[in-house]
Design a protein around this motif. Sequence first.
Motif, PDB file in Angstrom:
ATOM      1  N   LEU B  65       0.877  -1.170   0.000  1.00 17.33           N
ATOM      2  CA  LEU B  65       0.000   0.000   0.000  1.00 17.33           C
ATOM      3  C   LEU B  65       0.916   1.223   0.000  1.00 17.33           C
ATOM      4  CD1 LEU B  65      -3.125   0.326   2.308  1.00 17.33           C
ATOM      5  CD2 LEU B  65      -1.848   2.284   1.491  1.00 17.33           C
ATOM      6  N   VAL B  66       1.026   1.845  -1.164  1.00 20.03           N
ATOM      7  CA  VAL B  66       1.937   2.989  -1.290  1.00 20.03           C
ATOM      8  C   VAL B  66       1.105   4.265  -1.374  1.00 20.03           C
ATOM      9  CG1 VAL B  66       3.757   4.070  -2.678  1.00 20.03           C
ATOM     10  CG2 VAL B  66       3.660   1.564  -2.455  1.00 20.03           C
ATOM     11  N   LEU B  67       1.335   5.155  -0.440  1.00 20.57           N
ATOM     12  CA  LEU B  67       0.605   6.427  -0.409  1.00 20.57           C
ATOM     13  C   LEU B  67       1.627   7.562  -0.485  1.00 20.57           C
ATOM     14  CD1 LEU B  67      -2.049   8.041   0.018  1.00 20.57           C
ATOM     15  CD2 LEU B  67      -1.586   7.947   2.458  1.00 20.57           C
ATOM     16  N   ALA B  68       1.435   8.416  -1.448  1.00 20.30           N
ATOM     17  CA  ALA B  68       2.334   9.561  -1.656  1.00 20.30           C
ATOM     18  C   ALA B  68       3.790   9.099  -1.713  1.00 20.30           C
ATOM     19  CB  ALA B  68       2.126  10.599  -0.556  1.00 20.30           C
ATOM     20  N   GLY B  69       3.994   7.964  -2.344  1.00 16.98           N
ATOM     21  CA  GLY B  69       5.359   7.465  -2.532  1.00 16.98           C
ATOM     22  C   GLY B  69       5.921   6.722  -1.333  1.00 16.98           C
ATOM     23  N   ARG B  70       5.133   6.515  -0.325  1.00 17.80           N
ATOM     24  CA  ARG B  70       5.651   5.830   0.872  1.00 17.80           C
ATOM     25  C   ARG B  70       4.914   4.515   1.090  1.00 17.80           C
ATOM     26  NH1 ARG B  70       6.007   9.801   5.770  1.00 17.80           N
ATOM     27  NH2 ARG B  70       7.293   8.087   6.528  1.00 17.80           N
ATOM     28  N   GLU B  71       5.658   3.473   1.315  1.00 18.83           N
ATOM     29  CA  GLU B  71       5.093   2.134   1.522  1.00 18.83           C
ATOM     30  C   GLU B  71       4.554   2.030   2.945  1.00 18.83           C
ATOM     31  OE1 GLU B  71       3.417  -0.840   1.361  1.00 18.83           O
ATOM     32  OE2 GLU B  71       4.650  -1.023  -0.461  1.00 18.83           O
ATOM     33  N   MET B  72       3.251   2.032   3.094  1.00 16.89           N
ATOM     34  CA  MET B  72       2.650   2.052   4.431  1.00 16.89           C
ATOM     35  C   MET B  72       2.694   0.698   5.127  1.00 16.89           C
ATOM     36  SD  MET B  72      -0.629   4.540   4.105  1.00 16.89           S
ATOM     37  CE  MET B  72      -1.025   4.566   5.829  1.00 16.89           C
ATOM     38  N   SER B  73       2.639  -0.378   4.330  1.00 13.91           N
ATOM     39  CA  SER B  73       2.551  -1.707   4.959  1.00 13.91           C
ATOM     40  C   SER B  73       3.819  -2.053   5.748  1.00 13.91           C
ATOM     41  CB  SER B  73       2.248  -2.781   3.908  1.00 13.91           C
ATOM     42  OG  SER B  73       3.257  -2.748   2.911  1.00 13.91           O
ATOM     43  N   ALA B  74       4.909  -1.350   5.424  1.00 14.18           N
ATOM     44  CA  ALA B  74       6.156  -1.636   6.130  1.00 14.18           C
ATOM     45  C   ALA B  74       6.341  -0.717   7.342  1.00 14.18           C
ATOM     46  CB  ALA B  74       7.340  -1.463   5.182  1.00 14.18           C
ATOM     47  N   MET B  75       5.429   0.231   7.498  1.00 13.55           N
ATOM     48  CA  MET B  75       5.594   1.226   8.570  1.00 13.55           C
ATOM     49  C   MET B  75       5.086   0.724   9.919  1.00 13.55           C
ATOM     50  SD  MET B  75       4.264   4.752   6.933  1.00 13.55           S
ATOM     51  CE  MET B  75       5.040   5.512   5.544  1.00 13.55           C
ATOM     52  N   GLY B  76       5.708   1.221  10.958  1.00 16.76           N
ATOM     53  CA  GLY B  76       5.178   0.983  12.303  1.00 16.76           C
ATOM     54  C   GLY B  76       4.010   1.924  12.554  1.00 16.76           C
ATOM     55  N   GLU B  77       3.299   1.680  13.634  1.00 13.80           N
ATOM     56  CA  GLU B  77       2.104   2.474  13.894  1.00 13.80           C
ATOM     57  C   GLU B  77       2.382   3.976  14.046  1.00 13.80           C
ATOM     58  OE1 GLU B  77      -1.646   1.266  16.359  1.00 13.80           O
ATOM     59  OE2 GLU B  77      -0.278   2.374  17.671  1.00 13.80           O
ATOM     60  N   PRO B  78       3.407   4.376  14.792  1.00 16.88           N
ATOM     61  CA  PRO B  78       3.650   5.820  14.930  1.00 16.88           C
ATOM     62  C   PRO B  78       3.897   6.503  13.578  1.00 16.88           C
ATOM     63  CG  PRO B  78       4.915   4.614  16.569  1.00 16.88           C
ATOM     64  CD  PRO B  78       4.342   3.603  15.646  1.00 16.88           C
ATOM     65  N   GLU B  79       4.591   5.826  12.682  1.00 17.29           N
ATOM     66  CA  GLU B  79       4.837   6.409  11.358  1.00 17.29           C
ATOM     67  C   GLU B  79       3.539   6.529  10.572  1.00 17.29           C
ATOM     68  OE1 GLU B  79       8.071   3.430  10.666  1.00 17.29           O
ATOM     69  OE2 GLU B  79       8.746   4.975   9.250  1.00 17.29           O
ATOM     70  N   ARG B  80       2.707   5.501  10.705  1.00 18.48           N
ATOM     71  CA  ARG B  80       1.407   5.557  10.001  1.00 18.48           C
ATOM     72  C   ARG B  80       0.550   6.684  10.558  1.00 18.48           C
ATOM     73  NH1 ARG B  80       1.088  -0.007  11.097  1.00 18.48           N
ATOM     74  NH2 ARG B  80      -0.927   0.281  12.136  1.00 18.48           N
ATOM     75  N   ASP B  81       0.633   6.861  11.906  1.00 14.62           N
ATOM     76  CA  ASP B  81      -0.129   7.959  12.536  1.00 14.62           C
ATOM     77  C   ASP B  81       0.315   9.301  11.962  1.00 14.62           C
ATOM     78  OD1 ASP B  81      -1.481   6.167  14.130  1.00 14.62           O
ATOM     79  OD2 ASP B  81      -0.144   6.411  15.863  1.00 14.62           O
ATOM     80  N   SER B  82       1.634   9.474  11.839  1.00 11.96           N
ATOM     81  CA  SER B  82       2.167  10.743  11.327  1.00 11.96           C
ATOM     82  C   SER B  82       1.736  10.965   9.891  1.00 11.96           C
ATOM     83  CB  SER B  82       3.697  10.736  11.385  1.00 11.96           C
ATOM     84  OG  SER B  82       4.119  10.763  12.705  1.00 11.96           O
ATOM     85  N   LEU B  83       1.820   9.900   9.112  1.00  8.39           N
ATOM     86  CA  LEU B  83       1.442  10.017   7.697  1.00  8.39           C
ATOM     87  C   LEU B  83      -0.038  10.383   7.573  1.00  8.39           C
ATOM     88  CD1 LEU B  83       2.527   9.653   4.788  1.00  8.39           C
ATOM     89  CD2 LEU B  83       1.679   7.327   4.848  1.00  8.39           C
ATOM     90  N   ARG B  84      -0.851   9.718   8.403  1.00 10.72           N
ATOM     91  CA  ARG B  84      -2.298   9.992   8.389  1.00 10.72           C
ATOM     92  C   ARG B  84      -2.564  11.450   8.765  1.00 10.72           C
ATOM     93  NH1 ARG B  84      -3.614   6.150  11.310  1.00 10.72           N
ATOM     94  NH2 ARG B  84      -3.890   7.036  13.376  1.00 10.72           N
ATOM     95  N   ALA B  85      -1.866  11.911   9.825  1.00  8.88           N
ATOM     96  CA  ALA B  85      -2.103  13.266  10.327  1.00  8.88           C
ATOM     97  C   ALA B  85      -1.770  14.320   9.278  1.00  8.88           C
ATOM     98  CB  ALA B  85      -1.279  13.498  11.586  1.00  8.88           C
ATOM     99  N   GLY B  86      -0.771  14.043   8.441  1.00  3.89           N
ATOM    100  CA  GLY B  86      -0.345  15.074   7.502  1.00  3.89           C
ATOM    101  C   GLY B  86      -0.839  14.875   6.083  1.00  3.89           C
ATOM    102  N   THR B  87      -1.344  13.699   5.760  1.00  2.83           N
ATOM    103  CA  THR B  87      -1.642  13.391   4.359  1.00  2.83           C
ATOM    104  C   THR B  87      -3.109  13.056   4.088  1.00  2.83           C
ATOM    105  OG1 THR B  87       0.569  12.403   4.355  1.00  2.83           O
ATOM    106  CG2 THR B  87      -0.768  12.007   2.415  1.00  2.83           C
TER     107      THR B  87
END
Lengths: 401, 226
Positions: B65-87
């Motif tokens: 699952l790549v969103l804005a060029g970043r692979e989300m499935s490899a991310m930890g929860e805090p990174e996903r939270d940050s991505l969600r908050a800004g994107t």
Amino acid sequence: MTLFRLVAKSLRQHALSTSITALSIALATGLWLSVWVVKTQAQATFTSVSAGFDAVLGARGSGLQLVLNAVFHLESSPGNLPYSDFEEIQRDGRVALAVPLAVGDNFQGYRLVGTTPELFEKAEYAPARRFRASPGGRLFDPARREAVVGSFAARRLGLKVGDSFHPFHGLLYDERSQHSETYVVVGILEPSNTPADRVIWIPLAGLQQMSGHDPKAAADISAVLVKLRSPIAGRQMETLYNKQGTRLTFAWPIGTLIAQLFDKIGWFEKVLALVSYLVALVAAGSVLASIYNSMNERRREIAILRALGARRRTLFSCVVLEAVAISALGVLAGGVVYAGLMTGVARIIQAQTGVVLNPFAPAPVMLWAPLGMLALGALAGVIPAIKAYRTDVASNLVPSS
Amino acid sequence: MPLLEITNLRKDFRSPAGGVHPVVRIPRFTLGGEEQVALRGESGSGKTTFLNLIAGILKPDSGSLVLAGREMSAMGEPERDSLRAGTIGYIFQTFNLLQGHTALENVLLGMSFGPGEDRAHAAALLRRVGLGDRLHHRPRELSTGQQQRVAVARALAARPKLVLADEPTGNLDQVRSREALALIREACRENGAALLLVSHDPGVLGEFEDVRDFRTLNQATPEAAQ
């Protein structure tokens, strides 16, 4: 900023439980501080009260009782001693000052103490401070029926210079046992914040020869306040009176004897301290219960915040901060509880002993007790914070499609 | 390169008894920047789970699952939270406004965990959705339609690249539904955000040029997705 706003909103949304919980923290903080300050200040103040003397000579008995009777004007005298004992110790080269006291009468519950003018003229109840009559008054003439009234007793009894009164027999007030003698108030002592403020001072002979007293004991005294020239003299005289003699007790040093009293009632202090710690724990428990119980209704709110990007640790911090905020409100209110409690306690202690406590003197406990309460509050917030941390977002963002 | 690119996305739910229930099986899905796509699907078909996977609220069991060029499935929860908050901006059927907060504060929360609070921008967004005179009203002091407009403003507050809308008009009548939908689409266009909307309402779906069928997209059986 967001964190503080979220906490402020939550406190406002749960205003009733916040207030009740903060109140329990306030009571715990006030009680904790009061118990500690009464304990430390009472011990420090009582052990430093000596009326400017090092020892008390009295009839054979408890040294503590002698000190309580002659210095604190509490308790009864263990017995009388002949005037010759006073003359003998007065002549002793190791003694800088000896002042005889006689007790046995009261006026409306306030103790009459017979003494000599040396108590006011030579003794220093604190460094460079002597008992003095307030302006408009003077010390009594030992040959006349005159009285000098301690400031606290004068205020309570409404006595002023020029007033006269009839003493009552005994240390406890009994309106049926009034003496016929009339004493005239010639002076009110300036406040000394010592037990002397609760006493009505009259000439020694006046008390000894009061009508109705045993004529055979008319020359006896109740105790002698003794100021020594050196600490070694205290050890020598203690041996002389207490070990070699069998008739008298030399209560020395006064501070140590009072410290022994505090040692004896140490268990009571421990019980009070334990109660205050338990109250603090219960208060911390109430913080936990109040926030924990609200977590169910807040699950959806937490899920929304998480959906907006809030991290789990942000929400964990938010709940702990809320617990700290409630505790901080309680601690602030605890200051008011403490002020109220201690004002009352200090008044009671002054009324009962003449010793004045200063509840508002800076003390380490005033820093560590509030900090301890805040730490307990923060600790109490951890369990609901874990619940917030673990809140599942997807299942709480209902409905799903 | 698409804004969102999904390949072989898989999410199962495990029952307490230990059974595994496939909910999402998406072999491929893409969404371009500023594209507006509607997903058609019945209740319980797994659409919300799909949106939650894209938002990073749920972690996929497998797939990319790549969103804005970043692979989300490899991310930890805090990174996903940050991505969600800004994107990502999220609009819910029930609006999910915080009841103790004013309209302005609710919109501010939309940017608090991402780019940071900007009161002027939040107020401008509320004025844009016609609530300039309701900045300091709490949700219960607003009508249902007004609450939905606050939710739209909040979803756009962090200047997201993608807005997810889960049955956003489900609680509105037909007239308000049309108004709300027009507002969401217009606001996304103005802010340069892509829109992925799920609905089963033909009236809503009819407004979109690009409507994809979630049943076709999702190879997990409808029963399993319940």
